[in-house]
Design a protein around this motif. Sequence first.
Motif, mmCIF file in Angstrom:
data_model
loop_
_atom_site.group_PDB
_atom_site.id
_atom_site.type_symbol
_atom_site.label_atom_id
_atom_site.label_comp_id
_atom_site.label_asym_id
_atom_site.label_seq_id
_atom_site.Cartn_x
_atom_site.Cartn_y
_atom_site.Cartn_z
ATOM 1 N N SER A 1 0.844 -1.188 0.000
ATOM 2 C CA SER A 1 0.000 0.000 0.000
ATOM 3 C C SER A 1 0.885 1.245 0.000
ATOM 4 N N HIS A 2 0.541 2.198 -0.869
ATOM 5 C CA HIS A 2 1.318 3.438 -0.948
ATOM 6 C C HIS A 2 0.616 4.520 -0.142
ATOM 7 N N VAL A 3 1.294 5.029 0.868
ATOM 8 C CA VAL A 3 0.767 6.108 1.698
ATOM 9 C C VAL A 3 1.473 7.397 1.312
ATOM 10 N N ILE A 4 0.693 8.424 0.985
ATOM 11 C CA ILE A 4 1.267 9.743 0.722
ATOM 12 C C ILE A 4 0.876 10.668 1.869
ATOM 13 N N VAL B 1 8.330 20.493 -3.371
ATOM 14 C CA VAL B 1 7.373 19.976 -4.357
ATOM 15 C C VAL B 1 5.973 20.429 -3.958
ATOM 16 N N ASN B 2 5.261 21.018 -4.902
ATOM 17 C CA ASN B 2 3.914 21.502 -4.641
ATOM 18 C C ASN B 2 2.868 20.482 -5.062
ATOM 19 N N VAL B 3 1.801 20.377 -4.284
ATOM 20 C CA VAL B 3 0.644 19.578 -4.678
ATOM 21 C C VAL B 3 -0.274 20.467 -5.512
ATOM 22 N N LEU B 4 -0.527 20.033 -6.746
ATOM 23 C CA LEU B 4 -1.369 20.812 -7.658
ATOM 24 C C LEU B 4 -2.822 20.390 -7.571
ATOM 25 N N ASN B 5 -3.037 19.099 -7.389
ATOM 26 C CA ASN B 5 -4.405 18.600 -7.337
ATOM 27 C C ASN B 5 -4.431 17.297 -6.543
ATOM 28 N N ILE B 6 -5.516 17.087 -5.820
ATOM 29 C CA ILE B 6 -5.655 15.886 -5.014
ATOM 30 C C ILE B 6 -6.946 15.174 -5.385
ATOM 31 N N SER C 1 -4.919 9.514 -6.391
ATOM 32 C CA SER C 1 -3.632 10.042 -6.871
ATOM 33 C C SER C 1 -3.493 11.510 -6.496
ATOM 34 N N ILE C 2 -2.238 11.947 -6.544
ATOM 35 C CA ILE C 2 -1.927 13.355 -6.275
ATOM 36 C C ILE C 2 -1.108 13.890 -7.433
ATOM 37 N N ALA C 3 -1.530 15.012 -7.991
ATOM 38 C CA ALA C 3 -0.758 15.677 -9.041
ATOM 39 C C ALA C 3 0.169 16.688 -8.378
ATOM 40 N N THR C 4 1.474 16.587 -8.689
ATOM 41 C CA THR C 4 2.461 17.485 -8.099
ATOM 42 C C THR C 4 3.294 18.135 -9.192
ATOM 43 N N GLY D 1 5.029 15.599 -11.128
ATOM 44 C CA GLY D 1 4.235 14.572 -11.799
ATOM 45 C C GLY D 1 3.187 13.960 -10.898
ATOM 46 N N ASN D 2 2.463 12.975 -11.420
ATOM 47 C CA ASN D 2 1.387 12.320 -10.668
ATOM 48 C C ASN D 2 1.937 11.167 -9.834
ATOM 49 N N ILE D 3 1.349 10.985 -8.647
ATOM 50 C CA ILE D 3 1.734 9.884 -7.768
ATOM 51 C C ILE D 3 0.473 9.127 -7.369
ATOM 52 N N ALA D 4 0.436 7.833 -7.659
ATOM 53 C CA ALA D 4 -0.709 7.012 -7.261
ATOM 54 C C ALA D 4 -0.677 6.780 -5.761
ATOM 55 N N ALA D 5 -1.865 6.687 -5.161
ATOM 56 C CA ALA D 5 -1.947 6.557 -3.705
ATOM 57 C C ALA D 5 -3.050 5.605 -3.298
ATOM 58 N N ASP D 6 -2.742 4.756 -2.305
ATOM 59 C CA ASP D 6 -3.777 3.963 -1.655
ATOM 60 C C ASP D 6 -4.334 4.695 -0.438
#
Length: 359
Positions: free
Chosen positions: A2-5, A176-181, A185-188, A191-196
């Motif tokens: 599981s990926h935790v952001i 690193v800035n978070v552009l969208n949540i 996933s989170i767009a930064t 780039g995008n990072i997939a999240a569980d």
Amino acid sequence: MSHVIIIGCGVIGAAIAYHLSQVTGLQITVIDQNQPAQASTGAALGVLMGAISQKIKGKAWRLRQTSIERYETLVPELEALTGRKIPFNRQGILHLCWEAENFENWAKLVEIRHSQGWNLEIWDRAKLKSMCPQVNNDKITGAVYSPQDRQLDPTALTLALVEAAQHKGVTFKFGVNVLNISPKSIATTEGNIAADWIVVAAGLGSTLLTAQLNQKVDIRPVLGQALQLHLESPIGNPEFQPMITCNDVHIVPIGGRDYWIGATVEFPTNGDEIPPNHQLLEDVKQQAIAFCPELASATITRTWAGLRPRPEGRPAPIIEKLPGFNNILLATGHYRNGVLLAPATASAIREMITSQDCQ
């Protein structure tokens, strides 16, 4: 895995990252637009008021108790893992009492704490003068001493948490800035990072992040100012230097002949802008001098200010699932108790993730 952001790397985000790093089967990434321990963490005094607080039951007391107990093991654990020194004052907290203060209420708290396994002591004038001769004010009639409460350096703690988490495989992305949540996933800006799992530990930044999910968590800024003083010699007994508090003014020994004094509580008057009121900081300094006159000869070596995240219309802190989302967790809005409640917050978030992952 599981990926935790985790979004935010103040003391709360760093504590969560470290505690989650001890759970097998998790990949953990921490994102912050700044370096660690900026914003409110970098401005905090690190005063850990547990037993001496007026919180005696419910969630407010449980969080304090959990954190105070955990700090006794956490600080040496982090020092051993990282080789870093975390300034940790184990000489307790001394609350000075005014003439008009009701000692009956304190006596009741002493009884309650004793039943809970905690020690509090009520000192008369003679005991106070013997133990802390630096306190010299005719209006101070005595004190309440909490030997099990603590104070530590919030920045040193946070940097040690980050380094210890890195040792255990946690990835940190600073600047690193978070552009969208979104829920998965989170767009930064990298780039995008997939999240569980997504943990929002961004303090004041939590409002904008949750608004993107149509569940705005309203957190407002409250400014706090503090200063550092340097003296030619330590005040009082050099072998006994507890943190002293009175009338919400804290005198914090940080080693040698240096002391932190703080902090103001300043609310926004127009929008969210809060220009520091220098007179309020001077008032805090003068109150500290009124309690301990030797501070009058000190040199100011530094002043600083920071914004604390205060939830609007509800108690602090916010540690829960974001309504409507099973995998987005809030660990934010700790107001003036972020450092105090960091270990308990981390434990609560870890429990939320592991209990659901095990189902």
